[in-house]
Write a protein that holds these residues in place. Structure first.
Motif, PDB file in Angstrom:
ATOM      1  N   PHE A 210       0.442  -1.417  -0.091  1.00 15.96           N
ATOM      2  CA  PHE A 210      -0.029  -0.002  -0.186  1.00 15.96           C
ATOM      3  C   PHE A 210       0.621   1.375  -0.235  1.00 15.96           C
ATOM      4  O   PHE A 210       2.035   1.352   0.151  1.00 15.96           O
ATOM      5  N   PRO A 211       0.329   2.824  -1.106  1.00  9.97           N
ATOM      6  CA  PRO A 211       1.077   3.570  -0.012  1.00  9.97           C
ATOM      7  C   PRO A 211       1.377   4.157   1.163  1.00  9.97           C
ATOM      8  O   PRO A 211       0.424   3.769   1.766  1.00  9.97           O
ATOM      9  N   LEU A 212       2.225   4.971   1.132  1.00  8.43           N
ATOM     10  CA  LEU A 212       2.330   5.424   2.570  1.00  8.43           C
ATOM     11  C   LEU A 212       1.916   6.967   2.385  1.00  8.43           C
ATOM     12  O   LEU A 212       2.535   7.749   1.585  1.00  8.43           O
ATOM     13  N   SER A 223      -4.473  11.313   6.265  1.00  8.55           N
ATOM     14  CA  SER A 223      -5.458  11.295   5.274  1.00  8.55           C
ATOM     15  C   SER A 223      -5.837   9.586   5.059  1.00  8.55           C
ATOM     16  O   SER A 223      -4.494   8.768   4.250  1.00  8.55           O
ATOM     17  N   PHE A 224      -6.889   8.885   4.728  1.00  8.96           N
ATOM     18  CA  PHE A 224      -6.849   7.540   4.140  1.00  8.96           C
ATOM     19  C   PHE A 224      -7.969   7.470   2.773  1.00  8.96           C
ATOM     20  O   PHE A 224      -8.350   6.262   2.694  1.00  8.96           O
ATOM     21  N   THR A 229      -8.643   4.038  -2.044  1.00 12.56           N
ATOM     22  CA  THR A 229      -8.439   4.385  -3.246  1.00 12.56           C
ATOM     23  C   THR A 229      -7.968   3.157  -4.521  1.00 12.56           C
ATOM     24  O   THR A 229      -8.494   2.793  -5.237  1.00 12.56           O
ATOM     25  N   HIS A 230      -6.795   2.635  -3.545  1.00 14.90           N
ATOM     26  CA  HIS A 230      -6.099   2.077  -3.985  1.00 14.90           C
ATOM     27  C   HIS A 230      -6.154   0.799  -3.573  1.00 14.90           C
ATOM     28  O   HIS A 230      -6.727  -0.098  -4.155  1.00 14.90           O
ATOM     29  N   SER A 231      -7.316   1.036  -2.707  1.00 19.11           N
ATOM     30  CA  SER A 231      -7.641  -0.396  -2.487  1.00 19.11           C
ATOM     31  C   SER A 231      -8.818  -0.610  -3.534  1.00 19.11           C
ATOM     32  O   SER A 231      -9.339  -2.243  -3.771  1.00 19.11           O
ATOM     33  N   LEU A 256      -4.032  -4.060   4.387  1.00 19.37           N
ATOM     34  CA  LEU A 256      -4.756  -4.006   4.081  1.00 19.37           C
ATOM     35  C   LEU A 256      -4.368  -3.366   5.819  1.00 19.37           C
ATOM     36  O   LEU A 256      -3.947  -1.520   5.987  1.00 19.37           O
ATOM     37  N   GLN A 257      -4.694  -3.734   6.903  1.00 16.48           N
ATOM     38  CA  GLN A 257      -4.456  -3.220   7.744  1.00 16.48           C
ATOM     39  C   GLN A 257      -3.097  -2.572   8.604  1.00 16.48           C
ATOM     40  O   GLN A 257      -2.650  -1.624   8.905  1.00 16.48           O
ATOM     41  N   TYR A 258      -2.021  -3.791   7.285  1.00 24.37           N
ATOM     42  CA  TYR A 258      -1.063  -2.779   7.952  1.00 24.37           C
ATOM     43  C   TYR A 258      -0.496  -1.948   7.292  1.00 24.37           C
ATOM     44  O   TYR A 258       0.169  -0.716   7.867  1.00 24.37           O
ATOM     45  N   GLY A 259      -1.125  -1.467   5.757  1.00 24.30           N
ATOM     46  CA  GLY A 259      -0.986   0.402   5.373  1.00 24.30           C
ATOM     47  C   GLY A 259      -1.900   1.518   6.733  1.00 24.30           C
ATOM     48  O   GLY A 259      -1.059   2.246   6.543  1.00 24.30           O
TER      49      GLY A 259
END
Ligand code: KG4
Ligand code: ZN
Length: 353
Positions: A210-212, A223-224, A229-231, A256-259
């Motif tokens: 996932f992007p940071l 900002s989530f 959007t990535h998901s 996702l959780q990690y991101g």
């Protein structure tokens, strides 16, 4: 008043749980939560008019249940406390109306409480769940409270109990909301946060990078929406390639959780490098997540800080015990409460309480 400790009946109807609790000082005597989750599941989120009606239906029996479980009678209650905001306006209304009505009939003061302050204070109740013995916590201040829930993701600095400064917050979705929305795309139901945690267990958090977000911003805001959007894009791709099987969903949940948590930790690390605090607290529905707790424990260790989080999951999600505990601190600071009418404040900032 027993043993010089005020007995407080507290009500929270800020969102989709009707909750009533009785506390005596810092001791939680009862904490009844009537959940509306099953009613809202079909909408994939909280439906305001449905929430309002459910609060109306549930409030009386929940009050009676909380009183009964506490072992006290209504004549023994010294104060009432109620969530004034932030929250869903039609939902808040029901709790406030009922509390004011009881205040009149029982002839006792009503203390309005900020819901976020409740989540912050919830870490100070360290009653042993078996012996019910309360350990009086004397925190080292200033403390930094991390609130992660379905409606809020905030870093709040506390120099003194009752005085708060928001150092950073999400600019769009909350962390729990992001987990819920992406979880919904994966068909995990509502609320998806706890399901994401369950599926993520022992899976690969690096399988779907996932992007940071916001690494170049100088503030502590979050900002989530980018993660969301990535998901969506990644899930669509997997679906098109017919690869969205059980194992892939589980790996995606871990990623996702990690991101989501990596973003919180990144900003928290920056905040702690630039500010001096003595403790880190974690509260709100997402605080029930073991991975998030682990990450916060790690960062607390790195900065040599004490870490606190509610001892029970029930004190993480929305509940009235935390409202009663926050009210107890108010009774210690100020002896007279004269509120005859309380207007709901759906966007009540923690800085203006
Ligand atoms: O504090 P809360 O009950 O309500 C608000 O004030 O928003 O938080 C609810 C949020 C939901 O988004 C839910 O998915 C999330 O907390 N949540 C979790 C877990 N348990 C609840 N998220 C991740 N892991 C969990 N174990
Ligand atoms: Zn909440």
């Amino acid at each position: 008043m027993k043993n010089n400790l005020p007995i407080i009946l507290a009500i929270d109807t800020s969102c989709d749980e009707t909750s009533v609790a009785v506390v005596q000082g810092q001791k939680v005597l009862s904490n009844v939560v009537a959940s509306q989750i099953d009613l809202h599941k079909q909408y994939g989120g909280v439906f305001p008019t449905v929430a309002k009606q459910a609060h109306k239906d549930n409030i009386e029996p929940t009050i009676l249940a909380a009183l009964k479980r506490s072992g006290f009678t209504k004549q023994e209650i010294d104060y009432l406390a109620v969530t004034r905001g932030p929250g869903l306006a039609p939902a808040l209304e029901i709790g406030i109306q009922k509390t004011l009505e009881l205040g009149k009939v029982w002839n006792i003061p009503v203390i309005p409480i900020n819901h976020i302050e409740g989540h912050i204070i919830s870490v100070l109740n360290q009653a042993n769940s078996k012996t019910k013995k309360v350990e009086i916590i004397k925190p080292q201040l200033p403390a930094l409270s991390v609130i992660a829930s379905g409606g809020h993701t905030e870093f709040i600095l506390m120099e003194k109990i009752g005085e708060y400064k928001k150092l950073g917050a999400t600019l769009d979705d909350a962390a729990g909301e992001c987990l819920d929305k992406v979880g919904r795309l994966l068909g995990l139901g509502y609320p998806a946060g706890p399901v994401v945690e369950k599926l993520a267990k022992n899976r690969d958090p690096k399988s779907h990078p996932f992007p940071l977000p916001m690494t170049t911003s100088k503030d502590y805001n979050m900002s989530f929406s980018g993660i969301k959007t990535h998901s969506r894009k990644a899930i669509n791709k997997l679906e098109e390639a017919d690869k969205l099987d059980k194992n892939t969903i589980a790996d995606f949940c871990a990623s996702l959780q990690y991101g989501v948590f990596r973003h919180i930790i990144y900003k928290l690390d920056k905040l702690l490098s630039e500010n001096t605090v003595k403790e880190i607290w974690l509260g709100g529905g997402v605080a029930a997540n073991q991975s998030l707790r682990k990450e916060l424990r790690k960062i607390a260790k790195k900065f040599n800080l004490k870490f606190r989080t509610p001892y029970s999951k029930k004190l993480c999600g929305d509940n009235a015990a935390m409202i009663g505990l926050a009210a107890y601190y108010k009774t210690q600071a100020k002896k007279n409460f004269t509120a005859k009418s309380i207007d709901r404040k759906p966007h009540w900032s923690i800085e203006n309480i």
